[in-house]
Each structure stands twice: as structure tokens, then as C-alpha cells.
Design an enzyme around this catalytic site. Structure first.
Site, PDB file in Angstrom:
ATOM      1  N   ARG A 102     -34.189 -75.216  -7.114  1.00  0.00           N
ATOM      2  CA  ARG A 102     -34.824 -75.106  -8.243  1.00  0.00           C
ATOM      3  C   ARG A 102     -34.169 -76.628  -9.532  1.00  0.00           C
ATOM      4  O   ARG A 102     -32.541 -76.333  -9.351  1.00  0.00           O
ATOM      5  CB  ARG A 102     -34.187 -74.169  -8.584  1.00  0.00           C
ATOM      6  CG  ARG A 102     -34.659 -73.890 -10.428  1.00  0.00           C
ATOM      7  CD  ARG A 102     -34.586 -72.421 -11.074  1.00  0.00           C
ATOM      8  NE  ARG A 102     -35.843 -71.499 -10.460  1.00  0.00           N
ATOM      9  CZ  ARG A 102     -35.276 -70.129 -10.912  1.00  0.00           C
ATOM     10  NH1 ARG A 102     -35.331 -70.266 -12.173  1.00  0.00           N
ATOM     11  NH2 ARG A 102     -36.691 -70.152 -10.400  1.00  0.00           N
ATOM     12  N   HIS A 129     -44.396 -73.918  -9.242  1.00  0.00           N
ATOM     13  CA  HIS A 129     -43.650 -72.485  -8.980  1.00  0.00           C
ATOM     14  C   HIS A 129     -44.000 -71.533  -7.733  1.00  0.00           C
ATOM     15  O   HIS A 129     -44.382 -70.981  -7.757  1.00  0.00           O
ATOM     16  CB  HIS A 129     -42.943 -71.314 -10.380  1.00  0.00           C
ATOM     17  CG  HIS A 129     -41.938 -70.235  -9.974  1.00  0.00           C
ATOM     18  ND1 HIS A 129     -41.105 -70.978  -9.142  1.00  0.00           N
ATOM     19  CD2 HIS A 129     -41.415 -69.314 -10.507  1.00  0.00           C
ATOM     20  CE1 HIS A 129     -40.506 -69.917  -9.068  1.00  0.00           C
ATOM     21  NE2 HIS A 129     -40.650 -69.351 -10.408  1.00  0.00           N
ATOM     22  N   GLN A 132     -42.990 -68.693  -6.094  1.00  0.00           N
ATOM     23  CA  GLN A 132     -43.413 -67.442  -7.373  1.00  0.00           C
ATOM     24  C   GLN A 132     -44.825 -66.483  -6.881  1.00  0.00           C
ATOM     25  O   GLN A 132     -45.282 -65.506  -7.345  1.00  0.00           O
ATOM     26  CB  GLN A 132     -43.662 -67.612  -8.451  1.00  0.00           C
ATOM     27  CG  GLN A 132     -43.963 -66.655  -9.571  1.00  0.00           C
ATOM     28  CD  GLN A 132     -43.147 -65.742 -10.212  1.00  0.00           C
ATOM     29  OE1 GLN A 132     -41.797 -65.735 -10.156  1.00  0.00           O
ATOM     30  NE2 GLN A 132     -43.612 -64.704  -9.839  1.00  0.00           N
ATOM     31  N   CYS A 260     -44.537 -63.150 -13.905  1.00  0.00           N
ATOM     32  CA  CYS A 260     -43.091 -63.683 -13.299  1.00  0.00           C
ATOM     33  C   CYS A 260     -41.561 -63.425 -13.795  1.00  0.00           C
ATOM     34  O   CYS A 260     -40.856 -63.323 -12.623  1.00  0.00           O
ATOM     35  CB  CYS A 260     -43.182 -64.912 -13.064  1.00  0.00           C
ATOM     36  SG  CYS A 260     -43.083 -66.282 -14.585  1.00  0.00           S
ATOM     37  N   ARG A 288     -40.926 -60.987  -4.214  1.00  0.00           N
ATOM     38  CA  ARG A 288     -40.480 -61.983  -4.221  1.00  0.00           C
ATOM     39  C   ARG A 288     -39.330 -61.774  -2.980  1.00  0.00           C
ATOM     40  O   ARG A 288     -39.355 -62.854  -2.619  1.00  0.00           O
ATOM     41  CB  ARG A 288     -39.385 -62.575  -5.298  1.00  0.00           C
ATOM     42  CG  ARG A 288     -39.548 -62.562  -7.202  1.00  0.00           C
ATOM     43  CD  ARG A 288     -41.127 -63.920  -7.419  1.00  0.00           C
ATOM     44  NE  ARG A 288     -40.387 -65.523  -7.047  1.00  0.00           N
ATOM     45  CZ  ARG A 288     -39.642 -65.594  -7.534  1.00  0.00           C
ATOM     46  NH1 ARG A 288     -39.056 -65.408  -9.192  1.00  0.00           N
ATOM     47  NH2 ARG A 288     -39.308 -66.328  -7.405  1.00  0.00           N
TER      48      ARG A 288
HETATM   49  N1   CP Z   1     -39.667 -65.637 -11.986  1.00  0.00           N
HETATM   50  C1   CP Z   1     -38.854 -66.008 -11.638  1.00  0.00           C
HETATM   51  O1   CP Z   1     -38.110 -67.271 -10.910  1.00  0.00           O
HETATM   52  O2   CP Z   1     -36.957 -65.891 -11.901  1.00  0.00           O
HETATM   53  P1   CP Z   1     -35.733 -66.450 -12.388  1.00  0.00           P
HETATM   54  O3   CP Z   1     -35.501 -67.806 -13.065  1.00  0.00           O
HETATM   55  O4   CP Z   1     -34.842 -65.369 -12.816  1.00  0.00           O
HETATM   56  O5   CP Z   1     -35.650 -66.716 -10.761  1.00  0.00           O
HETATM   57  N1  NVA Z   2     -42.279 -70.755 -16.657  1.00  0.00           N
HETATM   58  C1  NVA Z   2     -41.279 -70.486 -17.090  1.00  0.00           C
HETATM   59  C2  NVA Z   2     -40.885 -69.843 -15.263  1.00  0.00           C
HETATM   60  C3  NVA Z   2     -40.050 -69.221 -15.315  1.00  0.00           C
HETATM   61  C4  NVA Z   2     -39.549 -68.664 -13.518  1.00  0.00           C
HETATM   62  C5  NVA Z   2     -40.035 -71.650 -16.924  1.00  0.00           C
HETATM   63  O1  NVA Z   2     -40.530 -72.393 -15.732  1.00  0.00           O
HETATM   64  O2  NVA Z   2     -38.884 -71.174 -17.462  1.00  0.00           O
END
Ligand code: CP
Ligand code: NVA
Length: 303
Positions: A102, A129, A132, A260, A288
Site C-alpha cells: 500500500r 484500490h 477493495q 469502503c 475483504r
Molecule cells: N477500505 C480500506 O482499505 O480500509 P483500510 O484503509 O482500513 O485498509
Molecule cells: N480513497 C481512500 C480509500 C481508503 C480505503 C483513500 O485513499 O484514503
């Protein structure tokens, strides 16, 4: 060995297979049937941004599948001190079987895959993402019985989640209608892809997007890395780009709501709508785990 960098890289039927496999893995887990095809495999999880769901579900998923996961906070490894992605890839491939990352730049994830010989899974970038969205589409399939022909409405920022949702929905034959303010549209290549498949509608009008929708989806107005834009963004989005009772009234009566998470209640979604749809939203979060297990199996050529 298969990378999972962005949904555009997958064949349409691969997206459906992942969803179906995730549903199968969920059933196995609920029935107490052990399934450990990744025994002896070890995954590194590099995080340059915060995470609750992605981190815990990947780690738990790897344990379920018989393997192990190592959490690598970017600041604890030399990557955070400037060691290159290229060298990091060539080191980690000597120790690990799989990497989940990430981070900010999509090109860093692509390079990790390019310069290393082990599969790489994108656990979120500024651009996409994808893990997700497999869980989200699984949730829609479970609640609606299928995806083809459904109308999914996305309300808010044209961000990483929106990019991947467009691609995933189109690959499953769903109609996707997005309402984003001017200047906050998804990436151009994603818009071109969706429009070319004639399944994407783009508008600034949330009511146009939500009318007759089967699924309403939203995400935060300011993503991780955009903290300094929070106030300026709030000025653009507030009072308009929100899933609330009024917007729900134009969707199908049995429409489901997805988020999400984490949610900023009172901003992109009202607290009452969030709580009314909490079961689906937390099913989505649970999925997830099952979706990530399917994605890890695919990476190691089990699927
Ligand atoms: N939705 C999601 O990716 O959550 P986190 O940021 O907690 O991993
Ligand atoms: N769009 C958000 C998603 C978090 C899961 C971000 O990138 O922070």
C-alpha cells in the site's frame, strides 16, 4: 504467478472467477472446512499509509490459507530511508513468496512487480484500490444475486476507489453512473475505458446518478495523502456530494449502500443512512478477508 496491480490487467472472466472463489472460500470458512494451499508461503506486506481492514484481512487471510505474513511499515525498512524500489524488489524476492504493498504512486507498485520475480498485490495506491473492489462486487453479488445489468451509482471524489469501481463494474457487465464535482473526476484512462464499453455515465448531478440505482457507493472527500486539501475539498463537496435520505429516495426501494470505510459520517454519508445499511457495509468489510484470500491464491497460481 500473477501480479494484481490494477483491474484493467484482468480478463473479465478473471474478475468473476475471483468473486466466485471468494464466495466459495467464505462458505468453507463458515462451514469450518480448513483450506491451506499456501502452507509454507510467506507474504511481505509493505505499508506507506495507514490501514485497518487491508492489513488485518490480508494477514488473517494468509494465516487461514496456511501461510505467514510479515508486516513491513515503510518507515521501519530501508525503503523509507531512500533505498530504491528496484533494489527492494531484488532483495525481497530472495526471502518471500508474495508481496502486498500500500503506497502512494502506482508506478512504485508496478516497479516492484517489474524488478522482482515474485507476485505483487496492490493494496491501494493514489490511482487504484483493486482488492477493495473485488470484495465490493462480491458483496453486491451476494445481496443482489448477480451483477450484470445492475446500476451502480458512485457519489463523490473520483479517486482510487472510484477508478477501480468503474473498471470492476464494467468487467462484470454492470452499469456505473458516477457523480463527481468538476475537477474531481476519475483518471482519464479509466473514463475512456468505461465510456468505450458504453456502461459508464459521468455527471455532476448526484440525483441523475442515483436515479433507479441498485447500489449506491461513496468514499471520503479527501483521501490519505490529501489531508492538506481537506478544508478546500469540503467547500466543494459539502451539501451536495453525500448519500442521504433525500438521495436514497430516487434509488430503487431495495437499493444497497456500500462504503469502503473508514467513513466520515456527516460528510459523504449521513449517520442515519450509514446505520440503516450497516449490515451490508460491514459484510463488505468482512468480504475483504474472503476476496483477499482468493487474490492471494490467484497470485500463487492456485486459482
Ligand atoms: N477500505 C480500506 O482499505 O480500509 P483500510 O484503509 O482500513 O485498509
Ligand atoms: N480513497 C481512500 C480509500 C481508503 C480505503 C483513500 O485513499 O484514503
Amino acid at each position: 504467478m500473477k501480479d494484481f496491480l490494477k483491474l484493467q490487467d484482468l480478463q473479465d472472466n478473471e474478475v468473476s472467477s475471483l468473486i466466485d472463489f471468494a464466495i466459495e472460500l467464505k462458505k468453507k470458512k463458515k462451514d469450518g472446512i480448513a483450506y491451506e494451499p499456501l502452507k509454507g508461503k510467506v507474504m511481505g506486506m509493505i505499508f506507506s499509509k495507514s490501514s485497518t481492514r487491508t492489513r488485518v484481512s490480508f494477514e488473517r487471510g494468509m494465516i487461514d490459507l496456511g501461510g505467514n505474513a510479515i508486516f513491513l511499515n515503510q518507515n521501519d525498512i530501508q525503503l523509507g530511508r531512500g533505498e530504491s524500489i528496484k533494489d527492494t524488489a531484488r532483495v525481497l524476492e530472495r526471502y518471500l513468496d508474495l508481496i502486498m504493498i500500500r503506497t502512494f504512486k502506482q508506478s512504485d507498485v508496478d516497479d516492484l512487480a517489474k524488478f522482482g520475480s515474485i507476485p505483487v498485490i496492490n493494496g491501494l495506491t493514489d490511482y487504484a484500490h483493486p482488492t477493495q473492489i473485488i470484495a465490493d462486487l462480491q458483496t453486491v453479488k451476494e445481496h443482489k444475486g448477480g451483477l450484470k445489468g445492475l446500476k451502480i451509482a458512485y457519489i463523490g471524489d473520483g479517486n482510487n476507489v472510484c477508478n477501480s469501481l468503474i473498471v470492476g463494474a464494467v468487467k462484470c457487465g454492470a452499469e456505473i453512473s458516477i457523480a463527481c464535482p468538476a475537477g474531481f473526476l476519475p483518471d482519464k484512462d479509466v473514463l475512456a475505458y468505461g465510456l468505450s464499453k458504453k456502461l459508464l455515465t459521468v455527471t455532476e448531478d448526484t440525483f441523475e446518478a442515483a436515479t433507479d440505482a441498485d447500489v449506491l457507493y461513496t468514499d471520503v472527500w479527501a483521501s490519505m495523502g490529501q489531508e492538506s486539501e481537506r478544508l478546500a475539498r469540503a467547500k466543494v463537496f459539502a451539501g451536495k456530494y453525500q448519500i442521504n435520505k433525500c438521495l436514497m429516495s430516487v434509488a430503487h426501494k431495495d437499493a444497497i449502500v456500500l462504503h469502503c470505510l473508514p467513513a466520515h459520517k456527516g460528510e459523504e454519508i449521513t449517520e442515519d443512512i450509514f446505520e440503516k445499511h450497516a449490515v451490508t457495509i460491514f459484510d463488505e468489510a468482512e468480504n475483504r478477508l474472503h476476496a483477499h484470500k482468493a487474490i492471494m491464491c490467484r497470485a500463487i497460481d492456485i486459482l
